[in-house]
Design a protein around this motif. Structure first.
Motif, PDB file in Angstrom:
ATOM      1  N   TYR A  62      -5.966   6.296  -7.610  1.00 12.56           N
ATOM      2  CA  TYR A  62      -7.167   5.523  -7.300  1.00 12.56           C
ATOM      3  C   TYR A  62      -8.413   6.384  -7.449  1.00 12.56           C
ATOM      4  O   TYR A  62      -9.521   5.918  -7.215  1.00 12.56           O
ATOM      5  CB  TYR A  62      -7.089   4.944  -5.886  1.00 12.56           C
ATOM      6  CG  TYR A  62      -6.637   5.925  -4.843  1.00 12.56           C
ATOM      7  CD1 TYR A  62      -5.298   6.059  -4.554  1.00 12.56           C
ATOM      8  CD2 TYR A  62      -7.542   6.720  -4.157  1.00 12.56           C
ATOM      9  CE1 TYR A  62      -4.861   6.966  -3.609  1.00 12.56           C
ATOM     10  CE2 TYR A  62      -7.113   7.622  -3.212  1.00 12.56           C
ATOM     11  CZ  TYR A  62      -5.765   7.740  -2.945  1.00 12.56           C
ATOM     12  OH  TYR A  62      -5.343   8.656  -2.021  1.00 12.56           O
ATOM     13  N   MET A  88       7.986 -10.036  -1.108  1.00 19.91           N
ATOM     14  CA  MET A  88       8.707  -8.933  -0.469  1.00 19.91           C
ATOM     15  C   MET A  88      10.193  -9.010  -0.799  1.00 19.91           C
ATOM     16  O   MET A  88      10.815  -8.014  -1.154  1.00 19.91           O
ATOM     17  CB  MET A  88       8.535  -9.008   1.053  1.00 19.91           C
ATOM     18  CG  MET A  88       7.168  -8.598   1.535  1.00 19.91           C
ATOM     19  SD  MET A  88       6.874  -6.853   1.204  1.00 19.91           S
ATOM     20  CE  MET A  88       5.130  -6.760   1.546  1.00 19.91           C
ATOM     21  N   PRO A 104       8.937   1.464  -1.862  1.00 21.94           N
ATOM     22  CA  PRO A 104       7.656   2.173  -1.972  1.00 21.94           C
ATOM     23  C   PRO A 104       6.884   2.091  -0.647  1.00 21.94           C
ATOM     24  O   PRO A 104       6.873   1.043   0.012  1.00 21.94           O
ATOM     25  CB  PRO A 104       6.907   1.397  -3.057  1.00 21.94           C
ATOM     26  CG  PRO A 104       7.902   0.507  -3.705  1.00 21.94           C
ATOM     27  CD  PRO A 104       9.013   0.301  -2.749  1.00 21.94           C
ATOM     28  N   VAL A 161       3.764   1.903  -0.028  1.00 19.13           N
ATOM     29  CA  VAL A 161       2.680   0.923   0.029  1.00 19.13           C
ATOM     30  C   VAL A 161       3.235  -0.472   0.326  1.00 19.13           C
ATOM     31  O   VAL A 161       2.629  -1.251   1.065  1.00 19.13           O
ATOM     32  CB  VAL A 161       1.878   0.920  -1.290  1.00 19.13           C
ATOM     33  CG1 VAL A 161       0.728  -0.041  -1.209  1.00 19.13           C
ATOM     34  CG2 VAL A 161       1.359   2.316  -1.586  1.00 19.13           C
ATOM     35  N   VAL A 162       4.407  -0.776  -0.247  1.00 19.06           N
ATOM     36  CA  VAL A 162       5.003  -2.088  -0.004  1.00 19.06           C
ATOM     37  C   VAL A 162       5.435  -2.203   1.461  1.00 19.06           C
ATOM     38  O   VAL A 162       5.210  -3.233   2.111  1.00 19.06           O
ATOM     39  CB  VAL A 162       6.193  -2.324  -0.964  1.00 19.06           C
ATOM     40  CG1 VAL A 162       6.884  -3.634  -0.642  1.00 19.06           C
ATOM     41  CG2 VAL A 162       5.726  -2.313  -2.401  1.00 19.06           C
ATOM     42  N   LEU A 175       2.365  -2.880   3.429  1.00 19.46           N
ATOM     43  CA  LEU A 175       1.913  -4.279   3.328  1.00 19.46           C
ATOM     44  C   LEU A 175       2.767  -5.180   4.206  1.00 19.46           C
ATOM     45  O   LEU A 175       2.267  -6.068   4.898  1.00 19.46           O
ATOM     46  CB  LEU A 175       1.986  -4.750   1.873  1.00 19.46           C
ATOM     47  CG  LEU A 175       0.907  -4.233   0.927  1.00 19.46           C
ATOM     48  CD1 LEU A 175       1.187  -4.668  -0.497  1.00 19.46           C
ATOM     49  CD2 LEU A 175      -0.460  -4.743   1.370  1.00 19.46           C
ATOM     50  N   THR A 193      -0.942   8.803  -0.177  1.00 15.59           N
ATOM     51  CA  THR A 193      -0.633   7.432   0.255  1.00 15.59           C
ATOM     52  C   THR A 193      -1.595   6.958   1.340  1.00 15.59           C
ATOM     53  O   THR A 193      -2.034   5.806   1.334  1.00 15.59           O
ATOM     54  CB  THR A 193       0.810   7.341   0.764  1.00 15.59           C
ATOM     55  OG1 THR A 193       1.653   8.012  -0.153  1.00 15.59           O
ATOM     56  CG2 THR A 193       1.249   5.906   0.890  1.00 15.59           C
ATOM     57  N   ALA A 239      -4.585   5.924  -0.363  1.00 12.08           N
ATOM     58  CA  ALA A 239      -4.405   4.660  -1.084  1.00 12.08           C
ATOM     59  C   ALA A 239      -4.561   3.481  -0.130  1.00 12.08           C
ATOM     60  O   ALA A 239      -5.242   2.507  -0.441  1.00 12.08           O
ATOM     61  CB  ALA A 239      -3.031   4.628  -1.747  1.00 12.08           C
TER      62      ALA A 239
END
Lengths: 313, 331
Positions: A150, A283, B151, B153-154, B157, B239, B242
């Motif tokens: 990023y 998911m 992962p 990030v998943v 979330l 991470t 991120a």
């Protein structure tokens, strides 16, 4: 082998059950009436009519015991039916499929790009172990591993889209759109691939069969191609599929930066909008795929490398 | 403590066992590590210097930060570097250098906390799996097989969908799968250490299981675990950034490097430094720990072939030889 397969399938099933329970519980987490929350997400009106809430509760069967609701939901899920998105009213499966294909192309592009650079660099570093070139490559790979995508992404946009105007700064409608995100995404795997190639190749080059091949008069490049590559590619292959599984849903940041309609962005926007069916469907898909890909990799590893088959049970 | 007399070198003049002072004869893992750091690899040196610099700045921030990081100066927005603002100002006229310093404290602390959780839980679970085998091994390793491919990030979330954003969610998200590489590494090391003579000796002497685990198995596996900890720290830092960049991590009014990058996005063209510096800070910090970790790893490999005796001339408990990179730290 069969035992291994059965065992891993069992693990997969247990995992999916746990994940499905958690996914099912998303609308019930936190305070408040789930029906109220769902309705709020649908109509975007803070002042809700209680009769509407009651009607939805009835319609969705939210007044029934929770395990009954779970099993019904699970049954639908098994057939790929996750319901409709709250925000777009489109079936979740119709949103997931295109997003997944976008993410697969992006992940493959990034990882192939990473391999193209990493393999030669890793091999050169291994053959010049301890030398100047090795040190430079080691440092480069460490830098690549430490570069947040990023950060690299927006800088690339600044240079190639804003200043030079060579590439589009975002979107997804052609080959030119894949270059920058793939490049930004490929840096970290590139660093890891280089390091693993170097480590594996170093080990292989020290093996007696390399000396034997060389002493039979085989030239060094030929030895590398015939004996070195074949024996050192296994760890790289494992890492490749590991990253592939990870990037399917894990490239969220890059997909958001470059406005790419992939799986990561779909999950991200659905979480932001509290679009529960999409979160649940996304998911389940992502995590199932990750486990399946990993299982296949472990299986292939056993097939390609008979030496470890025994320990894998 | 009877087992420590075992490590007394045979050439030493024998004292009655009850008069010998065990602690002084015991190879001191800490001292050994310090001593071994003296034979450093170049990446270790560079990385350590960088990391020391970053940590020093972050620790001293309250005293050395030139401005209040929240102090707005709207007349002086997006100004370039100057004598007053060394690294310029952001879109609200806040001093970028001060914000970098204060933001770094968040980034590094959160990454550090999750790292400690992961190292401790991963090492203990992995050591248990390797030592005890049986169903413990099966449960731990199958869990690792699954979690390792999720992962971060998943997971984050998912947790945010369940519990909303917050520091607890953030740390949990990074820890749920974060312990698995340590468990995998530690289990391999424990299996290797299991076969060593000093374990057999300790078992014959009747040392309790927990004692063998914490006195022999884990200490002898520490060097590769330490190397991996440094390598993972960089990963965690990236991470955390991120998630903050996605505005799911550190929440306003707090700000970390990732959040600063997000704030700077609309102004990338007008004031590139605002969008480049926070990323550079993450990059340099991550690079420093990566270099340290790999330096330790390389040096470790060299040492296992060279070292036959421990400090003070006593035959050392030979540490396990596996390294973090071979173990696929690249994961």
């Amino acid at each position: 082998m069969l035992i291994f397969l059965i065992r891993r399938t069992l693990v997969l099933v247990i995992t999916l059950l746990i994940v499905s329970v958690l996914a099912f519980l998303i609308p019930y987490a936190g305070e408040g009436d789930p029906a109220r929350k769902i309705l709020r997400a649908r109509v975007n009106d803070p002042a809700l009519d209680q009769s509407q809430v009651d009607a939805l509760t009835k319609e969705l069967g939210l007044d029934r015991p929770i395990y009954e609701q779970y099993f019904e939901w699970l049954g639908n899920t098994m057939t790929g039916d996750f319901g409709f998105s709250y925000t777009s009213r489109v079936p979740v499966s119709e949103m997931v499929a295109p997003a997944l294909s976008v993410s697969i192309s992006l992940a493959l592009a990034a990882l192939l790009l990473a391999l193209v650079f990493a393999l030669p660099l890793g091999i050169v570093a291994a053959t010049r172990r301890g030398g100047k070139i090795d040190n430079v490559i080691t440092f480069l790979s460490q830098s690549a591993v430490s570069a947040p995508e990023y950060w690299v992404g927006p800088v690339l946009v600044l240079i190639f889209a804003k200043h030079l105007g060579w590439l589009p700064s975002g979107g997804w409608s052609g080959l030119a759109y894949i270059v920058m995100p793939a490049l930004a995404l490929s840096l970290r795997p590139m660093g890891y691939f280089t390091q693993v190639t170097r480590a594996a190749m170093t080990e292989v080059l020290a093996a007696p069969y390399i000396t034997a091949a060389r002493s039979r008069g085989l030239s060094f490049p030929k030895t590398l191609a015939r004996h070195g590559m074949r024996n050192s590619m296994l760890p790289v292959m494992t890492l490749f599929s590991f990253w592939f599984a990870g990037l399917l849903g894990g490239s969220v940041v890059i997909e958001v930066i470059f406005n790419i309609p992939g799986m990561g962005r779909l999950l991200y926007t659905s979480v932001l909008n509290n679009d529960v069916p999409v979160i649940q469907g996304g998911m389940m898909w992502i995590l199932t795929l990750a486990v399946v890909i990993n299982t296949i990799t472990d299986l292939l590893y056993g097939v390609l490398n008979p030496a470890i088959r025994v320990t894998h049970g | 403590m009877a087992n420590s007399t075992l490590t007394t070198p045979p050439t030493r003049k024998r004292e009655p066992w009850h008069l010998s002072a065990p602690p002084s004869h015991r190879p001191n893992i800490f001292l050994a590590t310090v001593r071994n750091l003296l034979h450093r690899h170049w990446t270790f040196e560079v990385g350590a210097a960088l990391l020391l610099f970053v940590l020093l700045v972050l620790v001293l921030t309250p005293w050395i930060a030139p401005h209040d990081p929240a102090n707005q100066d709207l007349a002086n927005r997006l100004a370039g570097p100057s004598a007053d603002h060394w690294l310029g100002t952001d879109h609200l006229g806040r001093d970028v250098l001060s914000r970098l310093m204060w933001g770094g404290r968040f980034s590094v602390t959160i990454a550090g906390i999750t790292l400690v959780i992961c190292v401790v839980s991963g090492t203990i679970l992995g050591a248990l799996a390797g030592r005890r085998g049986g169903w413990i091994d099966e449960v731990v390793m199958r869990t690792v097989d699954v979690l390792v491919c999720f992962p971060d990030v998943v997971i984050a979330l998912f947790l945010i969908a369940l519990f909303g954003t917050g520091y607890g969610t953030l740390i949990a998200a990074l820890s749920i799968a974060g312990w698995t590489p340590f468990a995998r590494l530690m289990r391999g090391l424990a299996l290797e250490i299991n076969a060593k003579e000093y374990i057999e000796a300790a078992e014959i002497l009747g040392s309790p299981k927990w004692f063998i685990l914490f006195r022999h198995v884990i200490p002898n596996a520490l060097p590769p675990v330490a190397a991996m900890s440094f390598l993972r720290f960089g990963h965690k830092l990236i991470t955390v950034g991120a998630l903050s960049y996605l505005s799911l991590g550190v929440q306003p009014p707090d700000s970390d490097w990732g959040a600063m990058l997000l704030d700077a996005q609309p102004y990338m063209e007008r004031a590139p430094w605002v969008g480049i510096l926070p990323g550079a800070a993450i990059f340099i910090t991550a690079l420093s720990v990566t270099m340290i970790g790999q330096g330790l790893d390389v040096q470790k490999k060299r040492r296992t072939t060279a070292r036959t005796t421990g400090p003070s001339g006593a035959p050392a408990e030979e540490p396990a030889s596996r390294t973090a990179i071979e173990e696929g730290e690249a994961l």
